[in-house]
Design a protein around this motif. Sequence first.
Motif, PDB file in Angstrom:
ATOM      1  N   GLU A 165     -28.672  63.003  67.535  1.00 53.19           N
ATOM      2  CA  GLU A 165     -27.304  62.531  67.409  1.00 53.19           C
ATOM      3  C   GLU A 165     -27.335  61.022  67.587  1.00 53.19           C
ATOM      4  O   GLU A 165     -27.824  60.534  68.614  1.00 53.19           O
ATOM      5  CB  GLU A 165     -26.416  63.172  68.475  1.00 53.19           C
ATOM      6  N   VAL A 166     -26.851  60.307  66.596  1.00 52.15           N
ATOM      7  CA  VAL A 166     -26.888  58.833  66.668  1.00 52.15           C
ATOM      8  C   VAL A 166     -25.557  58.278  66.194  1.00 52.15           C
ATOM      9  O   VAL A 166     -24.755  58.978  65.586  1.00 52.15           O
ATOM     10  CB  VAL A 166     -28.010  58.240  65.782  1.00 52.15           C
ATOM     11  N   GLY A 167     -25.350  57.003  66.474  1.00 54.37           N
ATOM     12  CA  GLY A 167     -24.121  56.404  65.968  1.00 54.37           C
ATOM     13  C   GLY A 167     -23.895  55.011  66.480  1.00 54.37           C
ATOM     14  O   GLY A 167     -24.796  54.388  67.031  1.00 54.37           O
ATOM     15  N   ILE A 168     -22.686  54.565  66.251  1.00 52.45           N
ATOM     16  CA  ILE A 168     -22.227  53.273  66.777  1.00 52.45           C
ATOM     17  C   ILE A 168     -20.937  53.570  67.519  1.00 52.45           C
ATOM     18  O   ILE A 168     -20.036  54.205  66.967  1.00 52.45           O
ATOM     19  CB  ILE A 168     -21.978  52.280  65.638  1.00 52.45           C
ATOM     20  N   ARG A 283     -24.314  48.070  55.946  1.00 54.29           N
ATOM     21  CA  ARG A 283     -25.261  49.171  55.954  1.00 54.29           C
ATOM     22  C   ARG A 283     -25.491  49.669  57.367  1.00 54.29           C
ATOM     23  O   ARG A 283     -25.648  48.875  58.290  1.00 54.29           O
ATOM     24  CB  ARG A 283     -26.593  48.732  55.358  1.00 54.29           C
ATOM     25  N   TYR A 284     -25.537  50.997  57.517  1.00 52.87           N
ATOM     26  CA  TYR A 284     -25.838  51.622  58.796  1.00 52.87           C
ATOM     27  C   TYR A 284     -27.037  52.500  58.542  1.00 52.87           C
ATOM     28  O   TYR A 284     -27.038  53.284  57.605  1.00 52.87           O
ATOM     29  CB  TYR A 284     -24.657  52.480  59.270  1.00 52.87           C
ATOM     30  N   PHE A 285     -28.080  52.354  59.354  1.00 51.92           N
ATOM     31  CA  PHE A 285     -29.288  53.089  59.023  1.00 51.92           C
ATOM     32  C   PHE A 285     -29.937  53.697  60.250  1.00 51.92           C
ATOM     33  O   PHE A 285     -29.728  53.274  61.380  1.00 51.92           O
ATOM     34  CB  PHE A 285     -30.289  52.165  58.312  1.00 51.92           C
TER      35      PHE A 285
ATOM     36  N   LYS B  87     -18.698  42.612  65.209  1.00 55.22           N
ATOM     37  CA  LYS B  87     -17.325  42.319  65.619  1.00 55.22           C
ATOM     38  C   LYS B  87     -17.287  41.522  66.908  1.00 55.22           C
ATOM     39  O   LYS B  87     -16.227  41.330  67.472  1.00 55.22           O
ATOM     40  CB  LYS B  87     -16.567  43.639  65.814  1.00 55.22           C
ATOM     41  N   ASN B 138     -26.903  46.856  68.054  1.00 56.32           N
ATOM     42  CA  ASN B 138     -26.982  47.673  66.852  1.00 56.32           C
ATOM     43  C   ASN B 138     -27.481  46.888  65.652  1.00 56.32           C
ATOM     44  O   ASN B 138     -27.915  47.452  64.666  1.00 56.32           O
ATOM     45  CB  ASN B 138     -25.610  48.230  66.479  1.00 56.32           C
ATOM     46  N   ARG B 140     -29.574  44.808  63.057  1.00 56.90           N
ATOM     47  CA  ARG B 140     -30.978  44.661  62.697  1.00 56.90           C
ATOM     48  C   ARG B 140     -31.481  43.249  62.943  1.00 56.90           C
ATOM     49  O   ARG B 140     -32.614  43.031  63.336  1.00 56.90           O
ATOM     50  CB  ARG B 140     -31.094  45.030  61.218  1.00 56.90           C
ATOM     51  N   ILE B 156     -32.632  42.900  54.568  1.00 55.79           N
ATOM     52  CA  ILE B 156     -31.373  43.563  54.247  1.00 55.79           C
ATOM     53  C   ILE B 156     -30.627  43.772  55.552  1.00 55.79           C
ATOM     54  O   ILE B 156     -31.078  44.513  56.422  1.00 55.79           O
ATOM     55  CB  ILE B 156     -31.631  44.919  53.572  1.00 55.79           C
ATOM     56  N   PRO B 157     -29.477  43.108  55.729  1.00 58.19           N
ATOM     57  CA  PRO B 157     -28.757  43.252  56.986  1.00 58.19           C
ATOM     58  C   PRO B 157     -28.259  44.680  57.170  1.00 58.19           C
ATOM     59  O   PRO B 157     -27.994  45.370  56.193  1.00 58.19           O
ATOM     60  CB  PRO B 157     -27.557  42.303  56.839  1.00 58.19           C
ATOM     61  N   GLY B 158     -28.174  45.129  58.417  1.00 59.96           N
ATOM     62  CA  GLY B 158     -27.676  46.479  58.633  1.00 59.96           C
ATOM     63  C   GLY B 158     -27.521  46.751  60.096  1.00 59.96           C
ATOM     64  O   GLY B 158     -27.985  45.984  60.947  1.00 59.96           O
ATOM     65  N   LYS B 159     -26.872  47.869  60.401  1.00 60.27           N
ATOM     66  CA  LYS B 159     -26.705  48.290  61.778  1.00 60.27           C
ATOM     67  C   LYS B 159     -27.554  49.522  62.008  1.00 60.27           C
ATOM     68  O   LYS B 159     -27.476  50.475  61.245  1.00 60.27           O
ATOM     69  CB  LYS B 159     -25.241  48.641  62.060  1.00 60.27           C
ATOM     70  N   GLU B 160     -28.339  49.483  63.081  1.00 58.09           N
ATOM     71  CA  GLU B 160     -29.142  50.646  63.385  1.00 58.09           C
ATOM     72  C   GLU B 160     -28.310  51.630  64.182  1.00 58.09           C
ATOM     73  O   GLU B 160     -27.719  51.288  65.196  1.00 58.09           O
ATOM     74  CB  GLU B 160     -30.366  50.245  64.200  1.00 58.09           C
ATOM     75  N   LEU B 161     -28.272  52.876  63.699  1.00 56.52           N
ATOM     76  CA  LEU B 161     -27.563  53.917  64.432  1.00 56.52           C
ATOM     77  C   LEU B 161     -28.429  54.289  65.622  1.00 56.52           C
ATOM     78  O   LEU B 161     -29.626  54.527  65.473  1.00 56.52           O
ATOM     79  CB  LEU B 161     -27.340  55.128  63.527  1.00 56.52           C
ATOM     80  N   ALA B 162     -27.833  54.330  66.789  1.00 51.80           N
ATOM     81  CA  ALA B 162     -28.645  54.545  67.979  1.00 51.80           C
ATOM     82  C   ALA B 162     -28.158  55.761  68.740  1.00 51.80           C
ATOM     83  O   ALA B 162     -27.000  56.165  68.613  1.00 51.80           O
ATOM     84  CB  ALA B 162     -28.574  53.317  68.863  1.00 51.80           C
ATOM     85  N   CYS B 163     -29.062  56.299  69.563  1.00 54.64           N
ATOM     86  CA  CYS B 163     -28.687  57.427  70.407  1.00 54.64           C
ATOM     87  C   CYS B 163     -27.637  56.952  71.408  1.00 54.64           C
ATOM     88  O   CYS B 163     -27.733  55.838  71.908  1.00 54.64           O
ATOM     89  CB  CYS B 163     -29.899  57.947  71.165  1.00 54.64           C
ATOM     90  N   PRO B 164     -26.633  57.776  71.698  1.00 57.67           N
ATOM     91  CA  PRO B 164     -25.592  57.330  72.612  1.00 57.67           C
ATOM     92  C   PRO B 164     -26.175  56.992  73.962  1.00 57.67           C
ATOM     93  O   PRO B 164     -27.033  57.694  74.463  1.00 57.67           O
ATOM     94  CB  PRO B 164     -24.642  58.527  72.703  1.00 57.67           C
TER      95      PRO B 164
END
Lengths: 333, 165
Positions: A165-168, A283-285, B87, B138, B140, B156-164
């Motif tokens: 489970e991942v997210g922002i 982009r979200y990766f 943000k 988050n 990159r 390539i800019p981006g946000k890494e989805l991370a574990c809560p």
Amino acid sequence: MSFFGFGQSADIDIVLNDGETRKKAEHRSEDGRKDKYFLFYDGETVSGKVNVTLKYPGKRLEHNGIKIEFIGQIEMYYDRGNHHEFVSLVKDLARPGELTQSQTFDFEFTHVEKPYESYTGQNVKLRYFLRATVGRRLNDISKELDIVVHTLSTYPEMNSSIKMEVGIEDCLHIEFEYNKSKYHLKDVIVGKIYFLLVRIKIKHMEIDIIKRETTGTGPNVYHENDTIAKYEIMDGAPVRGESIPIRLFLAGYELTPTMRDINKKFSVRYYLNLVLIDEEERRYFKQQEITLWRKGDIVRKSMSHQAAIASQRFEGGSNPEKSYSQNTEEDAS
Amino acid sequence: MSDPVVADTRRLNSKPQDLTDAYGPPSNFLEIDVYDPQIVGVGRSRYTTYEVRMRTNLPIFKLKDSCVRRRYSDFEWLKNELERDSKIVVPPLPGKALKRQLPFRSDEGLFDESFIEERRSGLEQFINRIAGHPLAQNERCLHMFLQEETIDRNYIPGKELACPG
């Protein structure tokens, strides 16, 4: 450079004993061309003949010895002069002397160890070849025959799924799952993405397969990333509670098995990159490593067609992830 | 029965802390040092680089101990990327000191020791404030700035989805 009278006075060629029956495999060369080469596996014997043909039949050929070598080497493109040989076998075919007529020499390298798979990459090349040499005072006459080696594995005992489970925070929460962590080269990646929270406007979602070739050690490590595949799995905006399936067939892409720290010189690793793109092109990766392995196609002559198909599926057993020697001639007996 | 008008000021009941907890590593540890300024290059094209060393036990960072060399314009690049993509309100960088790049100064301009020290300290404050922010974590670009040998400006800019957390 060959002046009149100083040209090559003999031709060499290398012929394998099982050249008629041995399978060939396609391999991409450095310049991008795809060529076919004889395919060998670890432990197989390499045997054949070296033909030395005199160009001027009357003229004797003086030489400092004739030999054949079997070489496995790693070549870094940024350091071309230095070849790292990890297999080096030699057989002397003739002592220094002279040839009065064309001659053929037999050779056999028995049960040769070929620990790594042949690989031609962006910054490094691993190749196996036979090299026959007629030693001469000024210039040796030599001929090389490249072969391709595949390393095989069996179904791994441990092959857990990847589930996270991942997210922002407050923005996007997903749960993703891939059915395995180790896939063979003709496998299918089956999985799903489940949206727990969506507060952004998603435009589409894709899975990329990324190949990372790492060369060098210590402070001189260099990573070369290459996106092998981009596969769109969703077009449009999902909502909370929605589940998107993944079904990605690997056979359509040019992949090699995962190679970890080969002879301490290089690695080739693969990653699945799940990418979501929103309406503002943000982009979200989430990147996740997978292990790729090569499954053997074993078809025994004595088996019926049905049994052959079944054995291809279940060729597992007590030796997980160990490459084994494959010689269909021997097996059929 | 306690009097409802008087506030309940009793101490809360809590377990006494054991020694491993008291002296163990903190669960959110993030420390970045900007140090060792070195002048690189010759003549007009000289510039100063700083060692940026991060030590952390936060799971979102791949390396728990990383060390890279960065120059002022790399910090500017990071600030721009974060202002555009995230943000968060990005803290200010120490000044660009354009005046110090003009000739005929009585001191060493950009390579004056006290100026470098002032800049080093400002950069250290800047990066510590940013790296601790969950929304910056988050991005990159932050991970590339802190943990990769070189900054790929064509990334390539981006946000890494991370574990809560």
